[in-house]
Design an enzyme around this catalytic site. Sequence first.
Site, PDB file in Angstrom:
ATOM      1  N   HIS A  62      37.894  30.275  55.674  1.00  0.00           N
ATOM      2  CA  HIS A  62      39.365  30.355  55.788  1.00  0.00           C
ATOM      3  C   HIS A  62      39.781  31.783  55.426  1.00  0.00           C
ATOM      4  O   HIS A  62      39.561  32.229  54.303  1.00  0.00           O
ATOM      5  CB  HIS A  62      40.007  29.334  54.840  1.00  0.00           C
ATOM      6  N   HIS A 103      36.710  44.632  64.940  1.00  0.00           N
ATOM      7  CA  HIS A 103      35.560  44.518  65.856  1.00  0.00           C
ATOM      8  C   HIS A 103      34.264  44.117  65.136  1.00  0.00           C
ATOM      9  O   HIS A 103      34.043  44.449  63.976  1.00  0.00           O
ATOM     10  CB  HIS A 103      35.333  45.851  66.583  1.00  0.00           C
TER      11      HIS A 103
HETATM   12  C1  LIG Z   1      49.599  29.569  53.980  1.00  0.00           C
HETATM   13  C2  LIG Z   1      48.872  29.477  52.643  1.00  0.00           C
HETATM   14  O1  LIG Z   1      49.455  29.260  51.627  1.00  0.00           O
HETATM   15  S1  LIG Z   1      47.156  29.702  52.671  1.00  0.00           S
HETATM   16  C3  LIG Z   1      46.644  29.757  50.972  1.00  0.00           C
HETATM   17  C4  LIG Z   1      46.541  31.170  50.448  1.00  0.00           C
HETATM   18  N1  LIG Z   1      46.171  31.111  49.032  1.00  0.00           N
HETATM   19  C5  LIG Z   1      45.753  32.162  48.361  1.00  0.00           C
HETATM   20  O2  LIG Z   1      45.669  33.263  48.872  1.00  0.00           O
HETATM   21  C6  LIG Z   1      45.362  31.898  46.933  1.00  0.00           C
HETATM   22  C7  LIG Z   1      44.355  32.923  46.406  1.00  0.00           C
HETATM   23  N2  LIG Z   1      43.947  32.514  45.093  1.00  0.00           N
HETATM   24  C8  LIG Z   1      43.767  33.348  44.053  1.00  0.00           C
HETATM   25  O3  LIG Z   1      43.904  34.574  44.165  1.00  0.00           O
HETATM   26  C9  LIG Z   1      43.390  32.656  42.756  1.00  0.00           C
HETATM   27  O4  LIG Z   1      44.146  33.236  41.700  1.00  0.00           O
HETATM   28  C10 LIG Z   1      41.856  32.692  42.463  1.00  0.00           C
HETATM   29  C11 LIG Z   1      41.195  31.713  43.441  1.00  0.00           C
HETATM   30  C12 LIG Z   1      41.248  34.079  42.629  1.00  0.00           C
HETATM   31  C13 LIG Z   1      41.545  32.296  41.011  1.00  0.00           C
HETATM   32  O5  LIG Z   1      42.115  31.065  40.749  1.00  0.00           O
HETATM   33  P1  LIG Z   1      41.726  30.346  39.342  1.00  0.00           P
HETATM   34  O6  LIG Z   1      40.240  30.175  39.262  1.00  0.00           O
HETATM   35  O7  LIG Z   1      42.596  29.135  39.258  1.00  0.00           O
HETATM   36  O8  LIG Z   1      42.069  31.460  38.269  1.00  0.00           O
HETATM   37  P2  LIG Z   1      43.276  31.492  37.207  1.00  0.00           P
HETATM   38  O9  LIG Z   1      44.595  31.369  37.889  1.00  0.00           O
HETATM   39  O10 LIG Z   1      42.925  30.545  36.110  1.00  0.00           O
HETATM   40  O11 LIG Z   1      43.155  32.976  36.660  1.00  0.00           O
HETATM   41  C14 LIG Z   1      42.047  33.413  35.881  1.00  0.00           C
HETATM   42  C15 LIG Z   1      42.238  34.866  35.544  1.00  0.00           C
HETATM   43  O12 LIG Z   1      42.108  35.659  36.732  1.00  0.00           O
HETATM   44  C16 LIG Z   1      43.317  36.376  37.000  1.00  0.00           C
HETATM   45  N3  LIG Z   1      43.537  36.334  38.447  1.00  0.00           N
HETATM   46  C17 LIG Z   1      43.652  35.230  39.221  1.00  0.00           C
HETATM   47  N4  LIG Z   1      43.819  35.565  40.515  1.00  0.00           N
HETATM   48  C18 LIG Z   1      43.801  36.907  40.542  1.00  0.00           C
HETATM   49  C19 LIG Z   1      43.929  37.836  41.601  1.00  0.00           C
HETATM   50  N5  LIG Z   1      44.086  37.420  42.876  1.00  0.00           N
HETATM   51  N6  LIG Z   1      43.849  39.149  41.318  1.00  0.00           N
HETATM   52  C20 LIG Z   1      43.690  39.576  40.033  1.00  0.00           C
HETATM   53  N7  LIG Z   1      43.556  38.724  38.974  1.00  0.00           N
HETATM   54  C21 LIG Z   1      43.622  37.417  39.242  1.00  0.00           C
HETATM   55  C22 LIG Z   1      44.412  35.667  36.217  1.00  0.00           C
HETATM   56  O13 LIG Z   1      45.456  36.527  35.912  1.00  0.00           O
HETATM   57  C23 LIG Z   1      43.632  35.216  35.002  1.00  0.00           C
HETATM   58  O14 LIG Z   1      43.462  36.335  34.165  1.00  0.00           O
HETATM   59  P3  LIG Z   1      43.377  36.190  32.562  1.00  0.00           P
HETATM   60  O15 LIG Z   1      42.153  35.347  32.309  1.00  0.00           O
HETATM   61  O16 LIG Z   1      43.257  37.585  32.095  1.00  0.00           O
HETATM   62  O17 LIG Z   1      44.642  35.494  32.172  1.00  0.00           O
END
Ligand SMILES: CC(=O)SCCNC(=O)CCNC(=O)[C@H](O)C(C)(C)COP(=O)(O)OP(=O)(O)OC[C@H]1O[C@@H](n2cnc3c(N)ncnc32)[C@H](O)[C@@H]1OP(=O)(O)O
Length: 209
Positions: free
Chosen positions: A144, A135
């Site tokens: 998104h 809510h």
């Molecule tokens: C239907 C569909 O498919 S819709 C699409 C849905 N997509 C998603 O939900 C994707 C969400 N994306 C994420 O969570 C990504 O990991 C992001 C955007 C947070 C970060 O992406 P990037 O900037 O490429 O980060 P990258 O993969 O290089 O990771 C950097 C660091 O953060 C960490 N990290 C990345 N994502 C996460 C997360 N969600 N939680 C905790 N740690 C994370 C990595 O392990 C890495 O750690 P390190 O430096 O200690 O090795």
Amino acid sequence: MERAIIIGGGGHAKVVMDIIQRMETCELVGFTDNEEHQEMCGVPYLGNDSVLPSLFDKGITRFCIGVGDNRIRKKLFHKLLSIGFTPVNVISPNAYISQYARLGQGIVIMPGAVVNPHSVIADNVIINTLSGVDHDCRICSHAHIAPGVSLTGNVTVGEGAFLGTGSKVIPGVSIGEWSTVGAGAVVLSDIPPETTVVGVPADKLINRG
Ligand SMILES: CC(=O)SCCNC(=O)CCNC(=O)[C@H](O)C(C)(C)COP(=O)(O)OP(=O)(O)OC[C@H]1O[C@@H](n2cnc3c(N)ncnc32)[C@H](O)[C@@H]1OP(=O)(O)O
């Protein structure tokens, strides 16, 4: 029945096509994408974005954007409006939208999503599969909300923000515009604009380690 096109040919576009086919409120004539394609889900490929003005001249007046990236989707939204097209709201018959929620234009709401009373979903927003907007939330344009996100009451999501799959936000918190919340994060306090946060509790990505 008005004729509509989808812009985009990736995975998100497939899901949008499937929902439009079930909605049966407009005739889906095809999709465009800058990459060349075969038909998808029985929907013909019409060409790249350069064909859009001629499709409009042929009387195809409605559009839906099947692109998950928020910046690209914003650009396409304004381009399509400037040609003269009108957006379609693509809302799965298997989503629950409160009669007291307010919806903008060009919205996509996927199967299993819930939007509860007095929430506002602005233009060109995606509320993805099985996500919950409780809510009094305000989701600003071009945001998104990925699959399985849980927004509790009174949450604000700024323009163009992306909430990764499975993330959760506690009541009253604001996510800044064009910010990213990582998959599985739990957000306990306001996030500034253009910031990426991850983890439980969510913290700036650069602060880790
Ligand atoms: C239907 C569909 O498919 S819709 C699409 C849905 N997509 C998603 O939900 C994707 C969400 N994306 C994420 O969570 C990504 O990991 C992001 C955007 C947070 C970060 O992406 P990037 O900037 O490429 O980060 P990258 O993969 O290089 O990771 C950097 C660091 O953060 C960490 N990290 C990345 N994502 C996460 C997360 N969600 N939680 C905790 N740690 C994370 C990595 O392990 C890495 O750690 P390190 O430096 O200690 O090795």
